[in-house]
Design an enzyme around this catalytic site. Structure first.
Site, PDB file in Angstrom:
ATOM      1  CG  ASP A   1     -64.407  21.064   1.217  1.00 35.53           C
ATOM      2  OD1 ASP A   1     -65.101  20.237   0.281  1.00 35.53           O
ATOM      3  OD2 ASP A   1     -63.658  21.976   0.951  1.00 35.53           O
TER       4      ASP A   1
ATOM      5  CG  ASN B   1     -59.046  32.322  -0.269  1.00 33.43           C
ATOM      6  OD1 ASN B   1     -58.696  31.190  -0.689  1.00 33.43           O
ATOM      7  ND2 ASN B   1     -59.887  32.712   0.584  1.00 33.43           N
TER       8      ASN B   1
ATOM      9  CG  HIS C   1     -59.670  28.019  -0.055  1.00 33.88           C
ATOM     10  ND1 HIS C   1     -61.034  28.617  -0.004  1.00 33.88           N
ATOM     11  CD2 HIS C   1     -60.019  27.282  -1.192  1.00 33.88           C
ATOM     12  CE1 HIS C   1     -61.760  28.342  -1.077  1.00 33.88           C
ATOM     13  NE2 HIS C   1     -61.166  27.331  -1.527  1.00 33.88           N
TER      14      HIS C   1
ATOM     15  CD  GLU D   1     -61.791  30.348   3.186  1.00 34.70           C
ATOM     16  OE1 GLU D   1     -60.880  30.380   2.070  1.00 34.70           O
ATOM     17  OE2 GLU D   1     -63.165  30.302   2.688  1.00 34.70           O
TER      18      GLU D   1
HETATM   19  C1  F6R Z   1     -63.977  21.938  -2.735  1.00 39.66           C
HETATM   20  C2  F6R Z   1     -62.665  22.637  -2.108  1.00 39.66           C
HETATM   21  C3  F6R Z   1     -62.084  23.874  -2.630  1.00 39.66           C
HETATM   22  C4  F6R Z   1     -62.193  23.870  -4.132  1.00 39.66           C
HETATM   23  C5  F6R Z   1     -61.531  25.227  -4.572  1.00 39.66           C
HETATM   24  C6  F6R Z   1     -61.495  25.707  -6.086  1.00 39.66           C
HETATM   25  O1  F6R Z   1     -64.120  20.644  -2.189  1.00 39.66           O
HETATM   26  O2  F6R Z   1     -62.015  21.974  -1.330  1.00 39.66           O
HETATM   27  O3  F6R Z   1     -60.957  23.950  -1.963  1.00 39.66           O
HETATM   28  O4  F6R Z   1     -61.100  22.933  -4.650  1.00 39.66           O
HETATM   29  O5  F6R Z   1     -62.398  26.444  -4.152  1.00 39.66           O
HETATM   30  O6  F6R Z   1     -62.583  25.589  -6.351  1.00 39.66           O
HETATM   31  P1  F6R Z   1     -63.054  25.760  -7.929  1.00 39.66           P
HETATM   32  O7  F6R Z   1     -62.623  24.679  -8.749  1.00 39.66           O
HETATM   33  O8  F6R Z   1     -64.485  25.927  -8.007  1.00 39.66           O
HETATM   34  O9  F6R Z   1     -62.227  27.049  -8.466  1.00 39.66           O
END
Ligand code: F6R
Length: 242
Positions: free
Chosen positions: A67, A136, A138, A143
């Protein structure tokens, strides 16, 4: 689905990196799906160490990140492109032309999203997808209530996600939108490893692993994937696994 639990986040990252190293050695022209986020930082550190020690080369590797925020130039320090350059790409022998992130700064975001899907297919699909999980539930920036059939597209970020990422932006001014691989795009990967560390992730991991498969928890879609491994630390581990 399999899961492995480790006492610490550092051990989770080490195991993830050692799996990636093994896969690169087995298939030097592997197509990797990469993720950003705090959880991934020690994974990239361990990969750099393996590279510097001569265990692996990225010369033939192709990568696709999950992303990217929209409306940020790639050079903006908190863009995921700049983050990947800083954490990995700038320090290894990967061909820059084979490192891909969705173009969040494109004039036509729909076109950029369609192109990204085509590029993944043209590369032969993703061999190994690395994932984190949001508080959450995701995956990527899919989301809660994203359909499981989604492909790469522009999405609005959930307030929880914006809060979790606010510290990386001046005045906590996080972009409201992103382009993300869809859930169906992620499920097409031949192998997935998903990492969760820290107590803030326990509820999401519990929902993904034990509550009914449902679009309210995007990570629960992984239950239909034939080759997914969860790597958890003691704090993120659901009580049912303790
Ligand atoms: C980032 C992504 C997100 C993260 C998730 C966890 O490329 O795709 O899904 O993997 O938000 O983020 P952290 O590791 O910062 O808790």
């Amino acid at each position: 689905m399999k899961s492995l639990c480790f006492p610490t986040a550092a051990e989770v990252a080490e195991r993830a990196a050692s799996i990636i190293v093994e896969r690169i050695r087995a298939k030097p022209d592997i197509v990797l799906g990469l993720a950003t986020g705090v959880t991934m930082e020690p994974v990239y550190e361990a990969l750099l160490e393996a590279y510097r020690g001569g265990a692996i080369s990225f010369a033939d590797v192709t990568s696709f990140n999950l992303d990217e925020y929209t409306g940020l130039p790639a050079s903006y320090p908190s863009s995921y492109r700049a983050t990947m350059q800083r954490l990995l790409f700038d320090h290894v022998d990967i061909d820059p032309a084979r490192t891909h992130l969705p173009d969040g700064d494109a004039d036509d975001l729909d076109k950029a999203a369609t192109l990204y899907e085509r590029q993944i297919i043209a590369a032969g699909g993703i061999d190994l997808q690395l994932l984190g999980i949001g508080q959450n539930g995701h995956i990527g920036f899919n989301e809660p209530h994203s359909e499981f059939s989604t492909r790469t597209r522009t999405v609005a970020l959930h307030s929880t996600t914006m809060q979790a990422n606010a510290a990386f932006f001046p005045n906590r001014d996080v972009p409201r939108n992103a382009i993300t691989m869809g859930i169906a795009t992620i499920l097409d990967a031949r192998e997935i490893i998903i990492l969760a560390t820290g107590a803030v992730k326990r509820a999401a991991v519990t929902a993904a692993l034990y509550e009914p498969v449902d679009e309210s928890c995007p990570a629960s879609a992984l239950r239909s994937h034939p080759n997914t491994l969860w790597l958890l630390d003691a704090e993120a581990r659901p009580l049912a696994l303790a």
